[in-house]
Write an enzyme that holds these catalytic residues in place. Structure first.
Site, short mmCIF file in Angstrom:
data_model
loop_
_atom_site.label_atom_id
_atom_site.label_comp_id
_atom_site.label_asym_id
_atom_site.label_seq_id
_atom_site.Cartn_x
_atom_site.Cartn_y
_atom_site.Cartn_z
N PHE A 1 46.40 33.74 38.91
CA PHE A 1 45.30 33.76 37.91
C PHE A 1 45.41 33.69 36.28
CE2 PHE A 1 44.65 37.78 39.54
CZ PHE A 1 44.10 38.73 37.76
N GLY B 1 44.64 37.04 45.91
CA GLY B 1 44.81 37.69 44.53
C GLY B 1 46.53 37.69 43.39
N ASP B 2 46.32 37.71 42.92
CA ASP B 2 47.41 38.10 41.87
C ASP B 2 47.92 36.19 41.91
OD1 ASP B 2 47.94 40.36 42.27
OD2 ASP B 2 50.08 40.50 42.83
N ASN B 3 48.94 35.30 42.38
CA ASN B 3 48.77 33.80 42.44
C ASN B 3 48.39 32.90 43.67
OD1 ASN B 3 50.90 36.31 41.28
ND2 ASN B 3 52.10 34.00 41.11
N TRP B 4 46.94 32.89 42.93
CA TRP B 4 46.38 32.09 43.94
C TRP B 4 45.68 31.16 43.46
CZ3 TRP B 4 40.63 32.66 44.86
CH2 TRP B 4 39.88 32.54 43.94
#
Length: 743
Positions: A243, A337-340
């Protein structure tokens, strides 16, 4: 105590403590965290071992050998005004974190970069500007919280020279930037003092949009699975694109967008998009005048096409990695989360990935429902706060207080639709230094398990009233309205987040609908519609309300007996449209209120007022909307609460239907009760309230289960007593933050 349903983070070097804690908390799964390794004893302790896996970072040899295949994103330079007609120079990296990005110069600059005259809004043709590498600048190591090394070699900037700018016009450069350091790692370096560890290396991301990298990713996963037979669950964190998280030159967060698709850009992706969609995107489609297509912006068609394209590409590749995982006999779990980005769990391509589970961070009731309601997976898991990080677990921190806040917020939603599992994240060694926190975790885990065992796995009964949330995003962003960064408080938005936060704990079936859905007839079966948000945003609607089909469809819904609840500036029109229609709110006739633009100050207003009403019957203090807007006045409606700034709560009868207006609805126990009652009144069902099974004390939340069990939860931090309609005429007392089961 029951066992299972708990995932515990563990790490090397504390085997005896881990054994004791496992015997005490009885987890059935353990996991590592970003920056920790699983000890050898992990497999003998529990049924399942989770391990984090990063498809798009972590292999330093590959990332450094293929700098041309980094993840990219579009950035906008600082605005610069031409002080003369002489050439104007703009350093594109000025203000950005030099170790996070470098300008991408190895591409067709005329196609993939753009200079815009922001004063006129017109693009400067490529013939009117040139690009040259900037002179090397010294790196401020302390400010950038970084350990030095060869990875810093990519840090660079570029100078764009505009040959003949217009005097006193403002210019910006939209430039393609190469990510040279992973965004989550930057956060960990800053939060967890990773810079002090000389063994750590900075992860550089790589992008599967490049065929060579995609082949490497597939091969790397197969090798990793062979090398880690002890792992039962591969916890993808997440897949490919982070994100939007941009750091400034002072190493602090500069721009955060939980939904941002800016970091999924690459030349091959843009070329594939053009081939699939039939047109080319321009840098401004991503930069969006510096708003970067924030979820608060009414989405443009080109950006929606980009979301669709990225989501399909990501789902296809993620499915391949999941199949590889399944073929190796392991489960595949996604961290929300993170690279979602590209794996939005309510998107149309998400079920195609065939994940076993989703785990996400639980910040409040709304984020808990965001996880627990996800369709198409076998189980869901919530990671509860606080993380076992030094920003909380230090002598001045309050881990127990944060655990209580997290649990009280999440439990409101867990009662309605429970997560299947719970867990924690971070460094167990830090948490073990706080025995009072471990005591509290033991209590929370026991309560979580009881919500499954006592109810026989059943969901509590809902009111027959069905609620529809209407905004530009619809089902895609279910339970995620008004989020900027995950579950964080923003003054301008918390009055609207409060609506979703309250609904997450209330006994209603909630459906998220887009404006297009409404026009297509999706309100069939819905009893009450809610539209909440600031004027001009995707949540209020902005230009969507200039469509007569939408306005008429909503009027027809209410006129024939439906309910409408508007919060803030619902259905607000642009100034130009309001000038044509004579009203600020497109549905001012339905709401019975409108907002003053200072255009009608010459018109006197004499509002009707009522001191008592069904929806305010449980308020023990004046209605407190939160960040209420000013200038709202009654037209045909009746004011129930007002301040010097104007009306803040009103009701209106509209043909056979009803409407409720609130200038804000920040989450609080009284406001959640007010919304509960407002939904009954708007649906014309207030006579059913007495037999709805609620407590006469709003601080006691009640859930009725099909097996006859009734849960009474104290959602405050003081002891509470109250009677429950349909259950008992005698008062039930529940201690602070606790629950009680009754028949």
């Amino acid at each position: 105590m029951d066992s299972g349903r708990l995932t515990l983070p563990i790490e090397e070097g504390m085997d005896s403590q881990i054994r004791e804690l496992v015997a005490r908390l009885k987890p059935d799964a353990v996991r590592n965290s970003d920056g920790t390794a699983l000890p050898a004893l992990a497999k003998e302790l529990v049924d399942k071992v989770y391990a984090t896996y990063f498809p798009s970072r972590g292999d330093h040899g590959w990332s450094r050998a293929h700098p041309d295949q980094r993840v990219h994103q579009y950035l906008m330079s600082r605005r610069k005004v031409a002080g003369s007609n002489e050439a104007l120079q703009i350093d594109v990296m000025e203000g950005y974190f030099a170790q996070q990005f470098a300008p991408e110069l190895e591409c067709d600059l005329a196609k993939y970069w753009q200079v815009i005259d922001r004063t006129t809004g017109r693009e400067v043709p490529p013939s009117g500007w040139s690009v040259a590498p900037a002179p090397a600048r010294p790196i401020d190591r302390e400010a950038e919280a970084a350990n030095s090394g060869p990875e810093d070699a990519e840090s660079a900037s570029a100078i764009v020279t505009i040959a003949s700018p217009e005097l006193l016009h403002e210019y910006t450069v939209n430039f393609l930037a190469r990510q040279i350091w992973d965004s989550t790692q930057i956060y960990n370096y800053l939060t967890n003092d990773w810079a002090s560890d000389p063994t750590r290396k900075k992860d550089k991301t790589y992008d599967p949009a490049y065929a060579q990298t995609w082949q490497f990713m597939q091969k790397a996963l197969k090798e990793w699975l062979d090398e880690h037979p002890e792992v039962d669950v591969v916890r993808f964190t997440t897949f490919f694109y982070h994100f939007t998280l941009v750091f400034g030159e002072d190493a602090r967060e500069k721009y955060v967008d939980w939904f941002g698709y800016s970091a999924a850009v690459s030349v091959p992706a843009l070329q594939a998009f053009e081939k699939e969609k039939g047109y080319a995107l321009r840098p401004e489609d991503f930069v969006d005048a510096g708003y970067y297509n924030s979820p608060f912006r009414p989405p443009k068609a080109h950006f929606l096409d980009w979301i669709d394209f990225v989501s399909k590409q990501v789902a296809d590749k993620a499915k391949t990695l999941v199949k590889t995982t399944h073929d190796a006999g392991r489960e595949a779990m996604m961290f929300l989360g993170d690279n979602w980005i590209g794996t939005e769990p309510y998107g149309k391509y998400f079920p195609d990935i065939e994940l076993d589970a989703v785990v996400g961070s639980v910040g409040n009731a709304a984020t808990c429902r965001m996880i627990s309601d996800i369709p198409g997976v076998r189980y869901t898991e919530g990671r509860f706060l606080p993380y076992f990080f030094p920003d909380v677990f230090n002598p001045e921190g309050d881990p127990v207080g944060e655990a209580n806040e997290s649990w009280l917020g999440a439990r409101r939603a867990i009662i309605r639709n429970p997560l299947d599992r719970m867990g924690y994240g971070g460094y167990l060694s830090l948490a073990m230094q706080h025995p009072d926190f471990i005591d509290r975790v033991e209590q929370i885990v026991a309560e979580f398990r009881s919500l499954h065992s006592v109810t026989d796995g059943q969901r509590p009964l809902n009111s027959p009233i069905k609620v529809g949330i209407v905004n530009a995003w619809g089902a895609l962003r279910s339970w995620q309205t008004h989020m900027v960064a995950h579950a964080l408080h923003y003054r301008e938005a918390y009055s609207y987040v409060g609506v979703i936060e309250a609904l997450a704990r209330l006994p209603f079936e909630v459906q998220f609908l887009s404006f297009a859905d409404v026009v297509d007839g999706a309100l069939e079966g819905v009893d009450v519609v809610i539209n909440a948000g600031s004027a001009g945003t995707a949540f209020s609607g902005g230009p969507a309300w200039e469509d007569p089909k939408l306005v008429v469809a909503m009027r027809e819904f209410v006129a024939r007996g439906g309910g409408f609840i508007g919060v803030g500036e619902p259905t607000a029109l642009t100034a130009a449209a309001a000038g044509r229609t004579g009203a600020t709110f497109a549905l001012s006739d339905v709401l019975g209120v409108d907002r003053e633009r200072d255009w009608s100050l010459s018109t006197d207003k004499y509002p009707r007022r009522a001191e008592d009403h069904f929806i305010t019957a449980d308020l023990s203090a004046p209605f407190a909307p939160g960040e209420a807007i000013n200038g709202v006045f009654a037209t045909t409606g009746t004011s129930l609460a007002h301040t010097e700034g104007g009306l803040i709560l009103a009701v209106n009868q509209y043909f056979a239907g009803r409407a409720v207006y609130a200038s804000g609805l920040a989450y609080s126990i009284p406001n959640a009760r007010l919304l509960h009652r407002a939904l009954y009144w708007a649906a014309g069902a207030e006579e059913q309230w007495a037999c709805s099974g609620v407590s006469d004390n709003p601080a006691l939340e009640v859930a009725h289960y099909p097996n006859g069990k009734v849960l009474v939860a104290n959602i405050s931090n003081t002891d509470q007593s109250g009677t429950i309609s349909t259950v008992s005429k005698e008062a039930i007392t529940v201690p602070s933050m606790q629950v009680k089961w009754v028949k």
